[in-house]
Design a protein around this motif. Structure first.
Motif, short mmCIF file in Angstrom:
data_model
loop_
_atom_site.label_atom_id
_atom_site.label_comp_id
_atom_site.label_asym_id
_atom_site.label_seq_id
_atom_site.Cartn_x
_atom_site.Cartn_y
_atom_site.Cartn_z
N ARG A 120 45.68 42.61 -4.48
CA ARG A 120 45.93 43.07 -3.11
C ARG A 120 44.96 42.52 -2.06
O ARG A 120 44.83 43.09 -0.98
N SER A 121 44.33 41.44 -2.38
CA SER A 121 43.46 40.80 -1.37
C SER A 121 44.31 40.36 -0.18
O SER A 121 43.87 40.41 0.97
N CYS A 122 45.53 39.91 -0.47
CA CYS A 122 46.42 39.46 0.60
C CYS A 122 46.78 40.63 1.53
O CYS A 122 46.82 40.47 2.75
N ASP A 123 47.01 41.81 0.94
CA ASP A 123 47.34 42.99 1.75
C ASP A 123 46.21 43.32 2.71
O ASP A 123 46.42 43.64 3.88
N ASP A 124 44.97 43.24 2.18
CA ASP A 124 43.80 43.56 3.01
C ASP A 124 43.61 42.57 4.15
O ASP A 124 43.12 42.93 5.22
N SER A 125 44.01 41.32 3.91
CA SER A 125 43.75 40.28 4.93
C SER A 125 44.85 40.22 6.00
O SER A 125 44.64 39.63 7.05
N CYS A 126 45.99 40.84 5.73
CA CYS A 126 47.13 40.72 6.67
C CYS A 126 46.87 41.48 7.96
O CYS A 126 46.62 42.69 7.94
N GLU A 127 46.94 40.77 9.07
CA GLU A 127 46.68 41.39 10.38
C GLU A 127 47.71 42.47 10.72
O GLU A 127 47.44 43.39 11.46
N HIS A 128 48.92 42.31 10.19
CA HIS A 128 50.00 43.23 10.54
C HIS A 128 50.39 44.15 9.39
O HIS A 128 51.42 44.81 9.45
N ASP A 129 49.58 44.17 8.34
CA ASP A 129 49.80 45.05 7.18
C ASP A 129 51.22 44.96 6.63
O ASP A 129 51.92 45.95 6.49
N LEU A 130 51.61 43.74 6.33
CA LEU A 130 52.98 43.52 5.84
C LEU A 130 53.07 43.58 4.31
O LEU A 130 54.13 43.37 3.75
N ARG A 131 51.97 43.85 3.66
CA ARG A 131 51.90 43.99 2.20
C ARG A 131 52.56 42.82 1.46
O ARG A 131 53.54 43.01 0.73
N PRO A 132 52.01 41.62 1.61
CA PRO A 132 52.60 40.46 0.91
C PRO A 132 52.66 40.66 -0.60
O PRO A 132 53.53 40.12 -1.27
N SER A 133 51.75 41.50 -1.15
CA SER A 133 51.72 41.68 -2.61
C SER A 133 52.97 42.39 -3.12
O SER A 133 53.23 42.41 -4.31
N GLN A 134 53.72 42.99 -2.21
CA GLN A 134 54.93 43.70 -2.64
C GLN A 134 56.20 42.95 -2.26
O GLN A 134 57.30 43.52 -2.29
N ARG A 135 56.06 41.70 -1.86
CA ARG A 135 57.23 40.92 -1.45
C ARG A 135 57.28 39.62 -2.24
O ARG A 135 56.25 39.09 -2.62
N ARG A 136 58.49 39.14 -2.43
CA ARG A 136 58.64 37.83 -3.09
C ARG A 136 58.51 36.73 -2.03
O ARG A 136 57.84 35.73 -2.25
N VAL A 137 59.18 36.96 -0.90
CA VAL A 137 59.04 36.05 0.25
C VAL A 137 58.70 36.93 1.46
O VAL A 137 59.36 37.96 1.66
N VAL A 138 57.69 36.54 2.22
CA VAL A 138 57.33 37.35 3.39
C VAL A 138 58.26 36.96 4.54
O VAL A 138 57.95 36.10 5.36
N VAL A 139 59.43 37.60 4.54
CA VAL A 139 60.39 37.30 5.61
C VAL A 139 60.30 38.32 6.74
O VAL A 139 61.08 38.28 7.67
N HIS A 140 59.35 39.24 6.61
CA HIS A 140 59.23 40.30 7.62
C HIS A 140 59.12 39.68 9.01
O HIS A 140 58.43 38.69 9.21
#
Lengths: 259, 128
Positions: free
Chosen positions: A207-227
């Motif tokens: 979850r390092s990616c989740d912590d670094s995301c400015e918009h808290d999009l939780r990349p760790s829970q997505r296959r593709v970040v299409v948000h």
């Protein structure tokens, strides 16, 4: 890449300050994409274009839409001075409170829809008046004009104080919940060509990616970040300790807009 | 397909540069007026002038600038582009001189406080 992004943001802020100080030929307002959007709407409904507008506003507006189609909301993460300001406020927030304050996921998802309400209200009053009504409440204008001509007195002061304090209390509050330009870009961001993809086989769910995301999009829970709120800031790629787990790829999959 | 990270700043620079030609597509005239159809003017007397006027910066100032020539005989047609501070003017040289055109353009403007200001300043003038 973070340094390159910061360099872009700092250069844009310096350019805006230069123009706002009156040293350039143009007003800093002429490079606001939402000014172009508002003016196009006013032109279509009231057949008027206000004095604050120049062809640059329209050019920047369409370029931002093109950029969004190509690379999600890169404008917000790499260029927008207000986005930069809110990133700095988020850093101050962490220093002050020793943690990031983010509303619970369910509430956060629905609060993000507030910007559509802001957009509808702004367009309604633009249609009624044929003027750039948003100027008096726009942090870009209020901050860089130094509460100059076009603000609405005490109300503008109150609005900017609330917006800045909200940025200290809730991470990226303006960009998440209130920015009407972000609402306009949403429809262009989802089918964007470039997106971050996660290889679940390589992911250790640190979850390092989740912590670094400015918009808290939780990349760790997505296959593709299409948000729609992804800015392709690439913080997640840089934070990921597993080589090849998160990659920038072509997004050729159509996804529905997530609330 | 993996895309290099540097593609993002490259795309941003591309779209930033794209605004320059795009801006040209939106370079609409801020104000335009035809004061005479030029029916009684000798063709050889018609001159065209292009001025860069500091002060012509929006629709309001462009309208006001053009209105200063309303009562001047010999002005046939005027178009003001606020984005470039440019004014294109067609006139009958037998009825109005270049000097008069310049004088009208740069005549002081009386402000709401009663003071006179040099609001419009010709930065460049070119006869076509």
């Amino acid at each position: 890449m973070k340094i390159v992004r910061r360099l872009f943001q700092v250069l844009v802020v310096l350019a805006v300050i230069y123009l706002a100080a009156g040293w350039g030929e143009r007003s800093f307002e002429h490079f606001c994409p939402f000014g172009g959007m508002e003016s196009l709407f006013a032109l279509a409904t009231s057949r008027t274009i206000t004095c604050a507008i120049s062809p640059w506003n329209f050019a920047v507006f369409f370029a931002v839409l093109g950029l969004t189609l190509a690379s999600k909301k890169s404008f917000c993460g790499w260029i927008c001075p207000v986005g930069f300001m809110y990133e700095l406020l988020a850093k101050i927030q962490v220093r002050l409170f020793r943690k990031k304050t983010i509303p619970p996921v369910g509430i956060d998802r629905w609060l993000r829809l507030l910007r559509y309400v802001v957009l509808i209200v702004v367009l309604f009053f633009t249609w009624k008046s044929g003027e750039l009504v948003f100027r008096g409440y726009d942090p870009y204008y209020l901050v860089f004009s130094g509460m100059g001509h076009g603000t609405v007195g005490t109300l503008s002061v109150l609005v900017i104080i609330i917006l800045l304090v909200s940025g200290l209390l809730i991470k990226m509050s303006w960009c998440r919940y209130f920015c009407p330009m972000s609402a306009v870009m949403d429809g262009f961001s989802v089918p964007s060509i470039l997106a971050v993809k996660r290889d679940s086989d390589r992911c250790t769910e640190c979850r390092s990616c989740d912590d670094s995301c400015e918009h808290d999009l939780r990349p760790s829970q997505r296959r593709v970040v299409v948000h729609r709120d992804c800015t392709n800031c690439l913080n997640c790629l840089e934070a990921c300790p597993e080589a090849g787990c998160l990659t920038l790829t072509l997004n050729n999959r159509f996804r529905r807009i997530e609330p | 397909m993996r895309i290099p990270k540097l593609v993002i700043p490259a795309i941003i620079v591309f779209f930033a540069l794209l605004t320059i030609p795009l801006k040209g597509a939106f370079n609409y005239p801020a104000a335009q007026v035809t004061l005479s159809d030029g029916g009684d003017v000798q063709q050889e007397d018609i001159r065209e002038l292009e001025m860069i006027v500091q002060g012509v910066k929006c629709k309001g100032t462009a309208d006001y600038f053009i209105s200063r020539y309303n009562d001047q005989e010999g002005i046939l047609d005027m178009t003001a582009f606020a984005a470039d501070h440019k004014v294109v003017l067609k006139y009958d040289s037998s009825k109005v001189s270049l000097e008069t055109i310049k004088r009208i353009a740069e005549a002081p403007v009386t402000g709401n406080d009663g003071h006179e200001y040099d609001f419009f300043v010709i930065k460049n003038i070119e006869e076509k």
